[in-house]
Design a protein around this motif. Structure first.
Motif, mmCIF file in Angstrom:
data_model
loop_
_atom_site.group_PDB
_atom_site.id
_atom_site.type_symbol
_atom_site.label_atom_id
_atom_site.label_comp_id
_atom_site.label_asym_id
_atom_site.label_seq_id
_atom_site.Cartn_x
_atom_site.Cartn_y
_atom_site.Cartn_z
ATOM 1 N N GLU A 44 -11.617 -56.777 -10.414
ATOM 2 C CA GLU A 44 -11.190 -55.327 -9.384
ATOM 3 C C GLU A 44 -11.732 -54.608 -8.905
ATOM 4 O O GLU A 44 -12.538 -53.916 -10.033
ATOM 5 N N PHE A 45 -11.427 -53.345 -7.787
ATOM 6 C CA PHE A 45 -12.515 -52.498 -7.496
ATOM 7 C C PHE A 45 -11.195 -51.865 -6.359
ATOM 8 O O PHE A 45 -11.067 -52.114 -5.869
ATOM 9 N N THR A 46 -11.945 -50.251 -6.337
ATOM 10 C CA THR A 46 -11.344 -49.552 -5.529
ATOM 11 C C THR A 46 -12.566 -49.414 -5.003
ATOM 12 O O THR A 46 -13.538 -49.537 -4.609
ATOM 13 N N ASP A 48 -13.645 -47.007 -1.274
ATOM 14 C CA ASP A 48 -13.027 -45.637 -1.281
ATOM 15 C C ASP A 48 -13.318 -45.393 0.312
ATOM 16 O O ASP A 48 -14.090 -44.512 1.167
ATOM 17 N N GLU A 58 -17.479 -54.095 2.967
ATOM 18 C CA GLU A 58 -18.435 -54.082 1.290
ATOM 19 C C GLU A 58 -17.911 -54.817 1.088
ATOM 20 O O GLU A 58 -18.824 -55.051 0.089
ATOM 21 N N ASN B 33 -19.331 -46.878 -1.053
ATOM 22 C CA ASN B 33 -17.845 -47.030 -1.709
ATOM 23 C C ASN B 33 -16.753 -47.628 -2.560
ATOM 24 O O ASN B 33 -16.152 -47.457 -2.772
ATOM 25 N N ILE B 34 -18.028 -48.347 -3.001
ATOM 26 C CA ILE B 34 -17.335 -49.163 -4.568
ATOM 27 C C ILE B 34 -16.935 -48.704 -5.483
ATOM 28 O O ILE B 34 -18.234 -48.149 -6.154
ATOM 29 N N LYS B 35 -15.711 -49.047 -6.501
ATOM 30 C CA LYS B 35 -15.907 -47.867 -7.469
ATOM 31 C C LYS B 35 -14.726 -48.480 -8.262
ATOM 32 O O LYS B 35 -13.803 -49.247 -7.721
ATOM 33 N N ASP B 36 -14.951 -48.265 -9.235
ATOM 34 C CA ASP B 36 -14.075 -49.162 -10.962
ATOM 35 C C ASP B 36 -13.925 -50.326 -10.738
ATOM 36 O O ASP B 36 -12.820 -50.852 -10.854
ATOM 37 N N THR B 37 -15.531 -51.177 -10.216
ATOM 38 C CA THR B 37 -15.176 -52.336 -10.792
ATOM 39 C C THR B 37 -15.153 -53.360 -12.357
ATOM 40 O O THR B 37 -15.799 -51.825 -13.593
#
Lengths: 83, 83
Positions: A44-46, A48, A58, B33-37
């Motif tokens: 899981e990830f966000t 942005d 992406e 842009n990938i965050k909080d993996t």
């Protein structure tokens, strides 16, 4: 911003020795109906950005180049718009 | 017979260094842009019984005793009836 959920599985034709080993443990615990255990990944990830197409590209790049091994694994993902 | 799909995630309060490391790799690939993996497990197997209640109990035992670490991980599962 998008929330991405990725599932990565070994291709059906590829053996899964880790799954086999855990299943042997289940047998020893008396869980005798468990069959064909296959172990994959859930990531899981966000992302942005507010552009869904850019987010999809992406996520695809992330999966293909880093998260999965494209030789022996398949991946699928969902993107959910979050504020 | 049932097909079980299990998702195992670290509890939100538990750090995920593996996720952090992979995300650093994403940064180097230009995926900024990938965050909080957060990296968890996805496990599939079949349960060879026709009694749904017995199948649920067996899947719960399997998750709790073998697949997940109940101290730091949460799990959820779905059961689908298959022929």
């Amino acid at each position: 911003m998008f929330k991405a959920k990725v599932l990565i599985k070994r291709r059906p034709s590829i053996l899964d020795p880790q799954g086999k080993a855990v299943e042997k443990g289940a047998m020893h615990l008396g869980l005798t109906n468990i069959k064909d255990t296959r172990i994959g990944k859930f990531i899981e990830f966000t992302v942005d950005t507010n552009n869904k197409q850019a987010a999809e590209k992406e996520v695809n790049d992330y999966c293909y180049k880093l998260l999965a091994n494209p030789i022996m694994e398949d991946y699928e993902f969902t993107l959910e718009d979050v504020k």
